[in-house]
Design a protein around this motif. Structure first.
Motif, mmCIF file in Angstrom:
data_model
loop_
_atom_site.group_PDB
_atom_site.id
_atom_site.type_symbol
_atom_site.label_atom_id
_atom_site.label_comp_id
_atom_site.label_asym_id
_atom_site.label_seq_id
_atom_site.Cartn_x
_atom_site.Cartn_y
_atom_site.Cartn_z
ATOM 1 N N UNK A 8 25.804 -9.549 -39.378
ATOM 2 C CA UNK A 8 26.583 -10.384 -40.291
ATOM 3 C C UNK A 8 27.460 -11.356 -39.514
ATOM 4 N N UNK A 9 27.793 -12.466 -40.146
ATOM 5 C CA UNK A 9 28.740 -13.425 -39.594
ATOM 6 C C UNK A 9 29.396 -14.178 -40.745
ATOM 7 N N UNK A 10 30.495 -14.863 -40.418
ATOM 8 C CA UNK A 10 31.141 -15.708 -41.415
ATOM 9 C C UNK A 10 32.418 -15.154 -41.994
ATOM 10 N N UNK A 11 32.775 -13.940 -41.626
ATOM 11 C CA UNK A 11 34.022 -13.381 -42.127
ATOM 12 C C UNK A 11 35.228 -14.071 -41.506
ATOM 13 N N UNK A 60 23.759 -13.079 -43.026
ATOM 14 C CA UNK A 60 23.223 -11.857 -42.433
ATOM 15 C C UNK A 60 21.786 -12.129 -42.026
ATOM 16 N N UNK A 61 21.532 -12.074 -40.727
ATOM 17 C CA UNK A 61 20.203 -12.347 -40.201
ATOM 18 C C UNK A 61 19.547 -11.056 -39.748
ATOM 19 N N UNK A 62 18.308 -10.880 -40.141
ATOM 20 C CA UNK A 62 17.545 -9.704 -39.765
ATOM 21 C C UNK A 62 16.631 -10.029 -38.596
ATOM 22 N N UNK A 63 16.498 -9.088 -37.707
ATOM 23 C CA UNK A 63 15.580 -9.240 -36.584
ATOM 24 C C UNK A 63 14.881 -7.916 -36.341
ATOM 25 N N UNK A 113 22.102 -15.630 -51.946
ATOM 26 C CA UNK A 113 20.874 -16.393 -51.796
ATOM 27 C C UNK A 113 20.182 -15.940 -50.512
ATOM 28 N N UNK A 114 18.948 -16.361 -50.329
ATOM 29 C CA UNK A 114 18.221 -15.967 -49.126
ATOM 30 C C UNK A 114 17.278 -17.063 -48.684
ATOM 31 N N UNK A 120 20.132 -13.773 -45.342
ATOM 32 C CA UNK A 120 20.709 -13.722 -46.686
ATOM 33 C C UNK A 120 22.145 -14.227 -46.586
ATOM 34 N N UNK A 121 22.591 -14.886 -47.631
ATOM 35 C CA UNK A 121 23.920 -15.477 -47.655
ATOM 36 C C UNK A 121 24.725 -14.919 -48.824
#
Length: 122
Positions: A6-9, A22-25, A71-72, A79-80
């Motif tokens: 996650x990022x953006x907090x 949130x980026x999945x890898x 959204x995604x 996902x956002x």
């Protein structure tokens, strides 16, 4: 194995906005449901929003309905969570999650991120 980051907090004043990502890898399943949960100090983790893989179905917690938008972007495995009109009671650690089927309960999500802190000042 799936990794969710996650990022953006951050810190924002009441009435302001933030967008979490949130980026999945790893072995990321683009057809899986993605969700957001949050945990405030002294409280249990609670559901915020979810989105199915096509982006057609997006349940929200009543407390955020009309203010938050999930959204995604499947091409980016991301996902956002757009959060508007933030309130002090939105202060929490926000977690993204991934699960096989659309759900609003955390036990049906199999992969979790580490969380990102959102603090809303009054």
């Amino acid at each position: 194995q799936v990794q969710l980051v996650e990022s953006g907090g951050g810190l924002v004043q009441a009435g302001g906005s933030l967008r979490l990502s949130c980026t999945a890898s790893g072995r990321a399943f683009s057809t899986y449901t993605r969700g957001w949960f949050r945990q405030a100090p002294g409280k249990e983790r609670e559901f915020v929003a979810a989105i199915n893989w096509r982006g057609q179905t997006t349940p929200y917690a009543d407390s955020v309905k009309g203010r938050f938008t999930i959204s995604r972007d499947n091409a980016k495995n991301t996902v956002y969570l757009q959060m508007n009109s933030l309130k002090p009671e939105d202060t929490a650690v926000y977690y993204c999650a991934m699960g096989k089927n659309l759900a609003t309960t955390q036990d049906l999500f199999s992969s979790w991120g580490q969380g990102t802190q959102v603090t809303v000042s009054s």
